[in-house]
Design a protein around this motif. Structure first.
Motif, short mmCIF file in Angstrom:
data_model
loop_
_atom_site.label_atom_id
_atom_site.label_comp_id
_atom_site.label_asym_id
_atom_site.label_seq_id
_atom_site.Cartn_x
_atom_site.Cartn_y
_atom_site.Cartn_z
N THR A 1 0.85 -1.20 0.00
CA THR A 1 0.00 0.00 0.00
C THR A 1 0.88 1.24 0.00
O THR A 1 2.10 1.14 0.16
CB THR A 1 -0.90 0.07 1.27
N TRP A 2 0.26 2.41 -0.13
CA TRP A 2 1.04 3.66 -0.11
C TRP A 2 1.76 3.83 1.24
O TRP A 2 2.85 4.39 1.31
CB TRP A 2 0.14 4.85 -0.42
N ALA A 3 1.14 3.33 2.31
CA ALA A 3 1.78 3.45 3.62
C ALA A 3 3.10 2.69 3.65
O ALA A 3 4.01 3.04 4.41
CB ALA A 3 0.86 2.94 4.72
N ASP A 4 3.23 1.67 2.83
CA ASP A 4 4.49 0.94 2.77
C ASP A 4 5.62 1.84 2.28
O ASP A 4 6.78 1.68 2.69
CB ASP A 4 4.39 -0.29 1.85
N ILE A 5 5.30 2.78 1.41
CA ILE A 5 6.31 3.72 0.94
C ILE A 5 6.78 4.59 2.11
O ILE A 5 7.97 4.88 2.25
CB ILE A 5 5.77 4.57 -0.23
N GLY A 6 5.83 4.94 2.96
CA GLY A 6 6.20 5.66 4.19
C GLY A 6 7.07 4.81 5.09
O GLY A 6 8.11 5.26 5.58
N THR B 1 3.26 10.29 9.10
CA THR B 1 2.62 11.34 9.92
C THR B 1 1.30 11.77 9.30
O THR B 1 0.28 11.89 9.98
CB THR B 1 3.57 12.56 10.03
N LYS B 2 1.34 11.99 7.99
CA LYS B 2 0.11 12.43 7.30
C LYS B 2 -0.97 11.39 7.44
O LYS B 2 -2.14 11.71 7.68
CB LYS B 2 0.40 12.66 5.81
N MET B 3 -0.62 10.13 7.27
CA MET B 3 -1.64 9.08 7.35
C MET B 3 -2.18 8.95 8.77
O MET B 3 -3.36 8.70 8.96
CB MET B 3 -1.08 7.76 6.84
N MET B 4 -1.32 9.15 9.76
CA MET B 4 -1.77 9.06 11.15
C MET B 4 -2.63 10.26 11.55
O MET B 4 -3.33 10.23 12.54
CB MET B 4 -0.57 8.92 12.09
N ASN B 5 -2.58 11.33 10.75
CA ASN B 5 -3.48 12.47 10.97
C ASN B 5 -4.71 12.38 10.08
O ASN B 5 -5.51 13.32 10.02
CB ASN B 5 -2.75 13.79 10.68
N GLY B 6 -4.88 11.27 9.38
CA GLY B 6 -5.96 11.14 8.41
C GLY B 6 -7.16 10.38 8.94
O GLY B 6 -7.45 10.39 10.15
N THR B 7 -7.83 9.70 8.05
CA THR B 7 -9.04 8.96 8.41
C THR B 7 -8.67 7.68 9.17
O THR B 7 -7.51 7.29 9.22
CB THR B 7 -9.81 8.54 7.14
N GLU B 8 -9.68 7.05 9.71
CA GLU B 8 -9.48 5.79 10.44
C GLU B 8 -8.82 4.75 9.52
O GLU B 8 -7.90 4.03 9.93
CB GLU B 8 -10.83 5.28 10.97
N ALA B 9 -9.29 4.71 8.28
CA ALA B 9 -8.75 3.73 7.33
C ALA B 9 -7.28 4.00 7.04
O ALA B 9 -6.47 3.07 6.93
CB ALA B 9 -9.56 3.77 6.02
N GLN B 10 -6.94 5.29 6.94
CA GLN B 10 -5.54 5.64 6.68
C GLN B 10 -4.66 5.27 7.87
O GLN B 10 -3.55 4.77 7.71
CB GLN B 10 -5.41 7.14 6.37
N LYS B 11 -5.19 5.52 9.07
CA LYS B 11 -4.43 5.16 10.28
C LYS B 11 -4.17 3.66 10.32
O LYS B 11 -3.06 3.21 10.64
CB LYS B 11 -5.20 5.57 11.53
#
Lengths: 94, 307
Positions: B117-122, B170-180
């Protein structure tokens, strides 16, 4: 006829492990003489821990007039620098 | 190039913290150790472009895409610095690539895991590059000059890699529940493989003895791993991510984190070719290398014609 021997470029490593940086050039008949001359001319005050000499004819240089074309594209890519990113408050060692 | 000044004994140079340069005399085993280590490092940079390259076309914004491209371009550059450093030891690039393809040369295990997923890039930027930085900072003082200088250059460039990864998290952790959840899921999958990047425990590390005597290595696998854990836990906490290790706790006496045991069975399985992406990574490299052969041939033919 040229009696002044070939031109060599001299690179000096200041301290062990460091980069070799260009110091200037010398004339010499062969590689040994080039090293000797480089030592005599460029390291009289302990400037070096090691020397490279390279026949000048093998140096290929870019034209300074091409500098814009070559290096401008890097200017706008500020995201290549760590300071571009805002880190969350309190985050350490990053 | 001959040397005017006769080089002093190899080990005494090392003991005085002097660097070894390509033309200095060195034991064959030192040379071989370096070729193995530097070529593995170079291969890792190059193979490491694959999991991230997978996301260029799907980056969520133009900004993210530019950053990812710049990062992958850096990895390619780092591979080239390292191949060049290895070449000063007398091995050709062709031979290094042959060894990679035959399996004689390895690359970092971490790149046998997929970027799902995109979070993997993070997570890759923050954790994988973060772990690499800890290792590479210590290698800036390695005894072989060309390797040390390549490391200085690489470390300078790596810090943006880690920061861009941490910014994504950081951005994802400030995002929606699904992004977190996506960020936490990436954390869960990348944490342990990142710890494995430092290699086996010191008590179980086959190449370490000489590497310390020759100052190729300055810090042990376990020391470096601990350093990485100690600095990363706080970063995870700040953005609300949980480290997937129930045994992780601060040890007041030792002033460092205790952590759970690494799954060395998994480590061995992946290193022996049975990770999720081993085959895919090698097949892709071989395919692209063969596909690019005509470019190298054309360049040589053109150069010949000019003379």
């Amino acid at each position: 006829m040229d009696t002044q021997l070939d031109l060599w470029e001299v690179f000096i490593q200041g301290k062990s492990g460091g980069n070799y940086t260009h110091a200037g050039s010398v004339h010499a008949a062969d590689s040994n003489m080039a090293l000797q001359n480089a030592r005599d001319i460029y390291t009289r005050r302990n400037e070096g821990s090691s020397i490279w000499v390279i026949p000048s004819k093998y140096v290929v240089a870019s034209n300074p007039e091409d500098a814009d074309m070559l290096f401008d594209p890097a200017n706008e890519k500020i995201y290549r620098h760590p300071t571009f990113y805002v880190m969350p408050e309190g985050a350490k060692q990053i | 190039m001959e040397s005017v000044i006769v080089s002093s004994d190899f080990q005494s140079k090392i003991d005085q913290d002097a660097n070894i340069e390509p033309k200095d005399s060195m034991p064959d085993a030192y040379r071989e150790h370096l070729i193995r280590q530097i070529s593995q490092h170079a291969h890792s940079e190059v193979i490491g472009m694959q999991p991230e390259g997978n996301w260029i076309t799907r980056a969520p914004s133009l900004r993210a895409k530019q950053i990812l491209l710049a990062k992958i371009q850096d990895e390619g550059g780092h591979g080239l610095y390292l191949y060049s450093a290895a070449e000063t030891l007398g091995i050709s690039r062709d031979e290094m690539i042959r060894q990679l393809h035959s399996g004689k040369a390895k690359y970092s295990n971490i790149f046998n895991y997929p970027a799902l997923t995109w979070a993997d890039i993070g997570a890759i930027g923050w954790l994988v590059d973060g772990a690499a930085i800890v290792n590479q900072v210590s290698l800036q003082r390695t005894s072989y000059g060309p390797y040390a200088r390549a490391m200085v250059r690489i470390c300078k460039e790596e810090s943006f890699h880690q920061r861009q990864g941490y910014e994504i998290m950081t951005k994802m952790m400030n995002g929606t529940e699904a992004q977190k959840q996506m960020a936490q899921d990436a954390m869960n999958r990348w944490w342990w493989p990142s710890l494995m990047m430092f290699g086996p425990h010191d008590s179980d590390s086959p190449h370490s003895g000489n590497a310390f005597t020759w100052k190729i290595k300055r810090k042990s696998n376990d020391e470096l791993r601990q350093k990485f854990i100690d600095k990363t836990v706080q970063q995870a906490e700040v953005i609300g991510l949980t480290i997937p290790d129930p045994e992780l706790r601060w040890n007041e006496t030792k002033q460092m984190y205790d952590h759970g045991e690494i799954n060395w069975e998994e480590f061995k399985r992946v290193i022996n070719g049975n990770g999720p992406c081993n085959r895919q990574r090698m097949e892709h490299h071989m395919h692209v290398h063969a596909e690019g052969a005509w470019v190298r041939e054309a360049a040589e033919a053109y150069a010949k014609q000019q003379h």
